[in-house]
Design an enzyme around this catalytic site. Structure first.
Site, mmCIF file in Angstrom:
data_model
loop_
_atom_site.group_PDB
_atom_site.id
_atom_site.type_symbol
_atom_site.label_atom_id
_atom_site.label_comp_id
_atom_site.label_asym_id
_atom_site.label_seq_id
_atom_site.Cartn_x
_atom_site.Cartn_y
_atom_site.Cartn_z
ATOM 1 N N HIS A 37 0.877 -1.247 0.027
ATOM 2 C CA HIS A 37 0.054 0.208 -0.039
ATOM 3 C C HIS A 37 0.784 1.316 0.023
ATOM 4 C CE1 HIS A 37 1.053 -0.947 4.105
ATOM 5 N NE2 HIS A 37 1.167 0.031 4.112
ATOM 6 N N HIS A 120 6.065 6.455 -1.081
ATOM 7 C CA HIS A 120 6.648 5.106 -1.345
ATOM 8 C C HIS A 120 5.948 4.118 -1.154
ATOM 9 C CE1 HIS A 120 7.135 5.565 2.955
ATOM 10 N NE2 HIS A 120 7.114 4.211 2.880
HETATM 11 P P1 2AM Z 1 5.701 2.318 5.215
HETATM 12 O O1 2AM Z 1 4.799 2.651 4.268
HETATM 13 O O2 2AM Z 1 7.018 3.238 5.067
HETATM 14 O O3 2AM Z 1 6.076 1.045 5.273
HETATM 15 C C1 2AM Z 1 1.388 0.300 8.414
HETATM 16 O O4 2AM Z 1 2.177 -0.252 9.442
HETATM 17 C C2 2AM Z 1 2.196 1.323 7.697
HETATM 18 O O5 2AM Z 1 2.509 2.499 8.337
HETATM 19 C C3 2AM Z 1 3.494 0.873 7.103
HETATM 20 O O6 2AM Z 1 3.435 0.467 5.819
HETATM 21 C C4 2AM Z 1 4.520 1.817 7.518
HETATM 22 O O7 2AM Z 1 5.178 2.666 6.751
HETATM 23 C C5 2AM Z 1 3.798 2.879 8.481
HETATM 24 N N1 2AM Z 1 4.462 2.759 9.880
HETATM 25 C C6 2AM Z 1 4.679 1.931 10.531
HETATM 26 N N2 2AM Z 1 4.824 2.294 11.697
HETATM 27 C C7 2AM Z 1 5.291 3.658 11.653
HETATM 28 C C8 2AM Z 1 5.748 4.490 12.647
HETATM 29 N N3 2AM Z 1 6.260 4.286 13.829
HETATM 30 N N4 2AM Z 1 6.056 5.920 11.917
HETATM 31 C C9 2AM Z 1 5.548 6.193 10.922
HETATM 32 N N5 2AM Z 1 5.037 5.138 9.964
HETATM 33 C C10 2AM Z 1 5.096 4.025 10.507
#
Ligand code: 2AM
EC number: 3.1.4.58
Length: 180
Positions: A37, A120
């Site tokens: 996603h 991204h």
């Molecule tokens: P990503 O898109 O860079 O992978 C669901 O967990 C989404 O939220 C993930 O795809 C991740 O980003 C993002 N995510 C997870 N933990 C996070 C955090 N602590 N801070 C910011 N984004 C986070």
């Protein structure tokens, strides 16, 4: 509490193109294609009341469909990359949608990091090391011209994320049409 985030879902053809890209790179712990996603805002743990308020705010968003162009491979974390992603061409519609989503989430009481939005799609969250990192750098450079067929995304969704025991499980709680 529910761990939640807001993202653009990706059509199957895009996830297939991304799965092929994953296999061209030296990645371990690949993000499963069904989990791919484009995150618009990460909300962390929300109580039911906040989740409901965020949902109400998201329902009120009017925005047009997004023409997504995925092109090139990148990493986050500088010299010690901690994740590998497919890059998404930035665009004013995508930026505007992200800003609206973040504003709605904050108004509902969620805490959204104010760091700048770098669109991204994460391909692997494993830290590549040693020879893998070198091969990734070479592969990433070689694949800088990689493109997925452009797609139109006509909704965004609020997801619940459940961690633990293998890959995360993402469940859409509600989706909102992009027709504005
Ligand atoms: P990503 O898109 O860079 O992978 C669901 O967990 C989404 O939220 C993930 O795809 C991740 O980003 C993002 N995510 C997870 N933990 C996070 C955090 N602590 N801070 C910011 N984004 C986070």
């Amino acid at each position: 509490m529910i761990r939640a985030f807001i993202a653009l879902p990706l059509p199957g053809e895009t996830r297939e193109a991304l799965a092929m890209l994953q296999h061209m790179l030296p990645l371990s712990r690949r993000v499963p294609p069904e989990n791919m996603h484009l995150t618009l805002a990460f909300l962390g743990d929300l109580d039911d009341e906040t989740l409901e308020a965020v949902h109400d705010g998201l329902q009120a968003i009017a925005a047009p469909p997004i023409e997504l162009k995925l092109a090139g491979v990148g990493t986050f974390g500088g010299d010690k990359p901690r994740s590998v992603h497919a890059q998404v061409a930035p665009g004013p519609e995508l930026d505007a949608l992200q800003a609206k989503v973040a504003r709605a989430a904050r108004s509902g009481g969620a805490q959204v990091a104010s760091r700048s939005f770098v669109p991204h799609v994460t391909l692997s969250r494993e830290r590549p090391r040693g020879p893998d990192l070198m091969r990734l750098e070479q592969g990433g450079a070689a694949l800088s011209g990689w493109r997925a067929p452009p797609v139109r995304v006509e909704e965004f969704c609020l997801y619940r994320s459940d961690l633990g025991g293998g890959p995360a499980r993402y469940t859409p709680l509600a989706c909102y049409p992009l027709t504005g």
